[in-house]
Design a protein around this motif. Sequence first.
Motif, PDB file in Angstrom:
ATOM      1  N   ALA A  59      56.398 -15.096  17.286  1.00 42.85           N
ATOM      2  CA  ALA A  59      56.997 -14.981  15.956  1.00 42.85           C
ATOM      3  C   ALA A  59      57.330 -16.358  15.396  1.00 42.85           C
ATOM      4  O   ALA A  59      57.155 -16.606  14.201  1.00 42.85           O
ATOM      5  CB  ALA A  59      58.247 -14.116  16.017  1.00 42.85           C
ATOM      6  N   ALA A  60      57.801 -17.252  16.246  1.00 43.99           N
ATOM      7  CA  ALA A  60      58.143 -18.603  15.789  1.00 43.99           C
ATOM      8  C   ALA A  60      56.917 -19.311  15.210  1.00 43.99           C
ATOM      9  O   ALA A  60      57.015 -20.037  14.207  1.00 43.99           O
ATOM     10  CB  ALA A  60      58.732 -19.418  16.939  1.00 43.99           C
ATOM     11  N   MET A  61      55.755 -19.090  15.816  1.00 41.77           N
ATOM     12  CA  MET A  61      54.527 -19.698  15.317  1.00 41.77           C
ATOM     13  C   MET A  61      54.048 -19.007  14.032  1.00 41.77           C
ATOM     14  O   MET A  61      53.637 -19.661  13.074  1.00 41.77           O
ATOM     15  CB  MET A  61      53.436 -19.643  16.388  1.00 41.77           C
ATOM     16  CG  MET A  61      53.744 -20.468  17.637  1.00 41.77           C
ATOM     17  SD  MET A  61      53.958 -22.246  17.275  1.00 41.77           S
ATOM     18  CE  MET A  61      55.761 -22.393  17.266  1.00 41.77           C
ATOM     19  N   LEU A  62      54.112 -17.682  14.006  1.00 42.68           N
ATOM     20  CA  LEU A  62      53.685 -16.923  12.823  1.00 42.68           C
ATOM     21  C   LEU A  62      54.548 -17.263  11.607  1.00 42.68           C
ATOM     22  O   LEU A  62      54.052 -17.323  10.473  1.00 42.68           O
ATOM     23  CB  LEU A  62      53.779 -15.424  13.120  1.00 42.68           C
ATOM     24  CG  LEU A  62      53.386 -14.475  11.988  1.00 42.68           C
ATOM     25  CD1 LEU A  62      51.882 -14.511  11.759  1.00 42.68           C
ATOM     26  CD2 LEU A  62      53.830 -13.047  12.303  1.00 42.68           C
TER      27      LEU A  62
ATOM     28  N   ALA B 220      61.357  -6.468  28.206  1.00 41.13           N
ATOM     29  CA  ALA B 220      61.896  -7.213  29.340  1.00 41.13           C
ATOM     30  C   ALA B 220      62.108  -8.660  28.897  1.00 41.13           C
ATOM     31  O   ALA B 220      61.577  -9.093  27.865  1.00 41.13           O
ATOM     32  CB  ALA B 220      60.934  -7.145  30.515  1.00 41.13           C
ATOM     33  N   HIS B 221      62.877  -9.423  29.693  1.00 34.51           N
ATOM     34  CA  HIS B 221      63.215 -10.795  29.277  1.00 34.51           C
ATOM     35  C   HIS B 221      61.962 -11.609  28.961  1.00 34.51           C
ATOM     36  O   HIS B 221      61.882 -12.252  27.909  1.00 34.51           O
ATOM     37  CB  HIS B 221      64.024 -11.493  30.375  1.00 34.51           C
ATOM     38  CG  HIS B 221      64.326 -12.924  30.062  1.00 34.51           C
ATOM     39  ND1 HIS B 221      65.406 -13.307  29.293  1.00 34.51           N
ATOM     40  CD2 HIS B 221      63.664 -14.071  30.391  1.00 34.51           C
ATOM     41  CE1 HIS B 221      65.415 -14.632  29.172  1.00 34.51           C
ATOM     42  NE2 HIS B 221      64.372 -15.112  29.824  1.00 34.51           N
ATOM     43  N   GLY B 222      60.966 -11.569  29.841  1.00 37.25           N
ATOM     44  CA  GLY B 222      59.756 -12.351  29.617  1.00 37.25           C
ATOM     45  C   GLY B 222      58.985 -11.888  28.401  1.00 37.25           C
ATOM     46  O   GLY B 222      58.414 -12.707  27.663  1.00 37.25           O
ATOM     47  N   GLU B 223      58.969 -10.574  28.170  1.00 33.63           N
ATOM     48  CA  GLU B 223      58.291 -10.022  26.996  1.00 33.63           C
ATOM     49  C   GLU B 223      59.004 -10.433  25.711  1.00 33.63           C
ATOM     50  O   GLU B 223      58.357 -10.750  24.703  1.00 33.63           O
ATOM     51  CB  GLU B 223      58.228  -8.506  27.084  1.00 33.63           C
ATOM     52  CG  GLU B 223      57.369  -7.980  28.225  1.00 33.63           C
ATOM     53  CD  GLU B 223      57.546  -6.494  28.456  1.00 33.63           C
ATOM     54  OE1 GLU B 223      56.633  -5.884  29.030  1.00 33.63           O
ATOM     55  OE2 GLU B 223      58.601  -5.945  28.067  1.00 33.63           O
ATOM     56  N   ALA B 224      60.343 -10.410  25.741  1.00 33.50           N
ATOM     57  CA  ALA B 224      61.115 -10.820  24.564  1.00 33.50           C
ATOM     58  C   ALA B 224      60.864 -12.282  24.240  1.00 33.50           C
ATOM     59  O   ALA B 224      60.714 -12.666  23.069  1.00 33.50           O
ATOM     60  CB  ALA B 224      62.604 -10.575  24.799  1.00 33.50           C
ATOM     61  N   LEU B 225      60.809 -13.096  25.283  1.00 34.24           N
ATOM     62  CA  LEU B 225      60.550 -14.521  25.079  1.00 34.24           C
ATOM     63  C   LEU B 225      59.161 -14.739  24.502  1.00 34.24           C
ATOM     64  O   LEU B 225      58.972 -15.532  23.567  1.00 34.24           O
ATOM     65  CB  LEU B 225      60.701 -15.256  26.410  1.00 34.24           C
ATOM     66  CG  LEU B 225      60.592 -16.780  26.375  1.00 34.24           C
ATOM     67  CD1 LEU B 225      61.634 -17.386  25.445  1.00 34.24           C
ATOM     68  CD2 LEU B 225      60.741 -17.350  27.787  1.00 34.24           C
ATOM     69  N   THR B 226      58.169 -14.012  25.004  1.00 37.17           N
ATOM     70  CA  THR B 226      56.799 -14.124  24.482  1.00 37.17           C
ATOM     71  C   THR B 226      56.736 -13.696  23.022  1.00 37.17           C
ATOM     72  O   THR B 226      56.121 -14.372  22.181  1.00 37.17           O
ATOM     73  CB  THR B 226      55.840 -13.260  25.316  1.00 37.17           C
ATOM     74  OG1 THR B 226      55.791 -13.770  26.653  1.00 37.17           O
ATOM     75  CG2 THR B 226      54.437 -13.265  24.728  1.00 37.17           C
ATOM     76  N   PHE B 227      57.371 -12.556  22.694  1.00 38.28           N
ATOM     77  CA  PHE B 227      57.366 -12.097  21.305  1.00 38.28           C
ATOM     78  C   PHE B 227      58.013 -13.138  20.396  1.00 38.28           C
ATOM     79  O   PHE B 227      57.479 -13.468  19.320  1.00 38.28           O
ATOM     80  CB  PHE B 227      58.106 -10.766  21.172  1.00 38.28           C
ATOM     81  CG  PHE B 227      58.419 -10.420  19.739  1.00 38.28           C
ATOM     82  CD1 PHE B 227      57.421  -9.920  18.907  1.00 38.28           C
ATOM     83  CD2 PHE B 227      59.686 -10.645  19.202  1.00 38.28           C
ATOM     84  CE1 PHE B 227      57.687  -9.639  17.567  1.00 38.28           C
ATOM     85  CE2 PHE B 227      59.956 -10.363  17.873  1.00 38.28           C
ATOM     86  CZ  PHE B 227      58.951  -9.859  17.053  1.00 38.28           C
TER      87      PHE B 227
END
Length: 301
Positions: A160-163, A149-156
């Motif tokens: 990922a940006a931090m990792l 979902a949009h919120g889940e994609a944003l969280t992932f």
Amino acid sequence: MRLALAERPHRIAPKFFYDAAGSALFDRICELPEYYPTRTELALLGRHAGEMAALIGPQADVVEFGAGSATKIRLLLSALDRPRRFVPIDISAEHLHAAARALQRDHPGLAVQPLAADFTKPFTLPAPAGPAGARRVGFFPGSSIGNFAHGEALTFLRQAAMLLRGGGLLVGVDLVKDPSVLHAAYNDAAGVTAAFNRNLLVRANHELGTDFDPAQFAHYAFYEPRLQRIEMHLVSRRAQTVRLAGEPFVLAEGETLHTENSHKFTVDGFRRLARQAGFEPGPVWCDERQHFSVHWLQAPR
């Protein structure tokens, strides 16, 4: 599964498709004539691997999210300059380790360290095989980002940006297109997608002791244009009772278990999402029909 049966409407995360049998069925889906995403993405990777490798840079530490059979990474690895390590992550451990062994045989100089994990939850990468400080790059092909979902994609993407801080993410993204093309891709004539969908019930019977009769559930997949997504369901063919640990759950005729969403994007829409997550969108590669796209996203430093 208990939550899926207890709540209404019934829904379950698509990550539970992927036991060994489910992973093998998905590999068959990827070879179907109707299923354009795999061959289109492979063609883009084959045609532009050199450009992608130049952005990734030398001696990279490559992490693949949802690696599956690790087929697509082979095109990228062949173009990369002295990659240090490859960490494929997948929830299906048996399938993952078999793919990692095959990849290691073909790339004996590469450190291959498979990680059986749910990458949608916190996880720890294995310690580097070589010197610390390698540029870390993510690979997320297959438009699996569309299952969120949009919120889940944003969280992932934020995680990922931090990792991947200081590196980047190469991600495959399926595009909005003629609904007839999408319908055919998820309703193949051979019935492989239907078998893949129903295998979730077979897995629940084997692992959880439920008593689903898979033959009493119909595969149903359709495109919802307002939400720009394919929805996949299992439809109860009749009124029936399913038991889990002795607890009964009643399903009415026509009631569904919602097993997957596959969101489709516009190029600009996905770039906005990536920027919102902290990435800086870079080059995008698309096929001639504008069916599929591969994006380079630069991670923050």
